[in-house]
Scaffold this active site. Structure first.
Site, mmCIF file in Angstrom:
data_model
loop_
_atom_site.group_PDB
_atom_site.id
_atom_site.type_symbol
_atom_site.label_atom_id
_atom_site.label_comp_id
_atom_site.label_asym_id
_atom_site.label_seq_id
_atom_site.Cartn_x
_atom_site.Cartn_y
_atom_site.Cartn_z
ATOM 1 C CG HIS A 7 -4.486 0.473 -4.146
ATOM 2 N ND1 HIS A 7 -3.959 0.522 -2.953
ATOM 3 C CD2 HIS A 7 -5.498 -0.548 -4.029
ATOM 4 C CE1 HIS A 7 -4.662 -0.346 -1.972
ATOM 5 N NE2 HIS A 7 -5.592 -1.087 -2.616
ATOM 6 C CE1 TYR B 180 -5.977 -7.672 -6.743
ATOM 7 C CE2 TYR B 180 -6.366 -8.693 -4.852
ATOM 8 C CZ TYR B 180 -6.015 -7.682 -5.542
ATOM 9 O OH TYR B 180 -5.622 -6.381 -4.831
ATOM 10 C CE LYS C 149 -6.396 -0.657 4.804
ATOM 11 N NZ LYS C 149 -7.749 -0.836 4.039
ATOM 12 C CG HIS D 4 -6.071 -8.782 1.565
ATOM 13 N ND1 HIS D 4 -6.174 -9.123 0.192
ATOM 14 C CD2 HIS D 4 -6.063 -7.358 1.349
ATOM 15 C CE1 HIS D 4 -6.335 -8.013 -0.567
ATOM 16 N NE2 HIS D 4 -5.881 -7.147 0.022
ATOM 17 N NE ARG E 8 -3.787 -2.000 2.895
ATOM 18 C CZ ARG E 8 -3.294 -3.094 3.849
ATOM 19 N NH1 ARG E 8 -2.183 -3.270 4.095
ATOM 20 N NH2 ARG E 8 -4.242 -4.442 3.745
ATOM 21 N NE ARG F 50 -2.843 -3.504 -1.353
ATOM 22 C CZ ARG F 50 -2.456 -4.389 -0.138
ATOM 23 N NH1 ARG F 50 -1.150 -4.641 -0.407
ATOM 24 N NH2 ARG F 50 -3.265 -4.754 0.520
#
Length: 298
Positions: free
Chosen positions: A244, A279, A172, A270, A148, A247
């Protein structure tokens, strides 16, 4: 209770109790501030404790005239979080958004770049300028590790474990993960460090920060966006791209080349596999190959 006090308390809750990043806190706060601005603009004097479902519904109807369904859905979700907090703290008995449904939106497939387009972007970097080596290392890292943009700008020299073939990434909620890094990307980072970064006058607080601007300070998220957009214009790329996008391309290309979804999930950081599953929708030919390769009756 005043709106300003409620918002400040909510921000502290998000930071301390939820452990969210400054960017996430800012996004959640933005949704509440939109409601506050609407109330002030329409001279509606009502507290966060007593505001009704009807008033919030009128606000959402007004917003719906100017934003798309996805933005509406995000706004409703953000406000639900704020009022859930007030219920949790016993300021309110109910959440006024409990019966307000978000508009139905289709799952947006991520934009991706082909390997050729990524090479064109990297080849368009002007290496005759000092920032050229830095920018090449940045793009190589975004693509080879799927970071990110905030993870990239916050990356430290002490996070580089090149001998082991990994970098330590803080994602995150300050969650850390180790991501493999390929030899060629290590090489470009080392070139930047030895030939450019070592010659900068760096303030003490940024001594450990990997990517620096011309003044020796940490790069901003906005600067990374600008670098990429300028390169896209330079090669006449007819796509709207951002950090992004690299990514998404990282994950998509790994999947297309046979990587399993669980490994991609771990590398992307994730929390849920369902986030990574998007994806699977990018290239359905991969699913055919899985059946042909692994099914016993192939």
């Amino acid at each position: 209770m005043k709106w300003a006090n409620a918002l400040k308390d909510y921000q502290l809750y998000l930071k301390i109790e939820r452990g969210l990043s400054e960017n996430s806190i800012s996004n959640y706060s933005y949704d509440v501030k939109k409601l506050i601005n609407y109330l002030e603009a329409n001279n509606i004097s009502i507290s966060p404790i007593s505001i009704s479902k009807e008033t919030i519904q009128e606000f959402i109807y007004t917003i719906a005239k100017t934003v798309n369904a996805r933005s509406q859905s995000r706004l409703i979700s953000g406000l639900k979080g704020f009022f859930n907090y007030l219920v949790f703290e016993d300021y309110r008995d109910t959440n006024p958004l409990d019966t307000i449904d978000s508009p139905k939106i289709g799952r947006k497939l991520p934009d991706t770049l082909s390997e050729t387009e990524i090479n064109q972007l990297i080849n368009a970097i002007d290496l005759s300028k000092p920032q050229g080596e830095r920018n090449r290392a940045i793009l190589e890292l975004l693509y080879s590790c799927g970071l990110r943009v905030s993870e990239l700008t916050n990356l430290k020299i002490s996070d580089l474990f090149f001998e082991e073939g990994f970098i330590k990434v803080t994602g995150k909620g300050d969650k850390q993960r180790f991501v493999p890094i390929i030899d060629s990307t290590q090489k470009y980072i080392d070139i930047y460090r030895k030939e450019v970064r070592n010659h900068k006058n760096i303030p003490n607080e940024f001594k450990d920060t990997l990517f620096l601007n011309r003044r020796g300070k940490q790069l901003t998220r906005a600067m990374i966006f600008t670098i990429i957009k300028q390169l896209a214009v330079k090669i006449n790329l007819n796509k709207t791209i951002s950090p992004h996008t690299f990514r998404h391309s990282f994950a998509t290309h790994l999947l297309e080349n046979g990587a399993d979804l669980r490994s991609i999930q771990l590398m992307l950081g994730h929390e849920s596999i369902t986030t990574t599953e998007i994806y699977m929708h990018v290239d359905k030919s991969h699913l055919k190959n899985v059946i042909k390769t692994f099914h016993p009756r192939k």
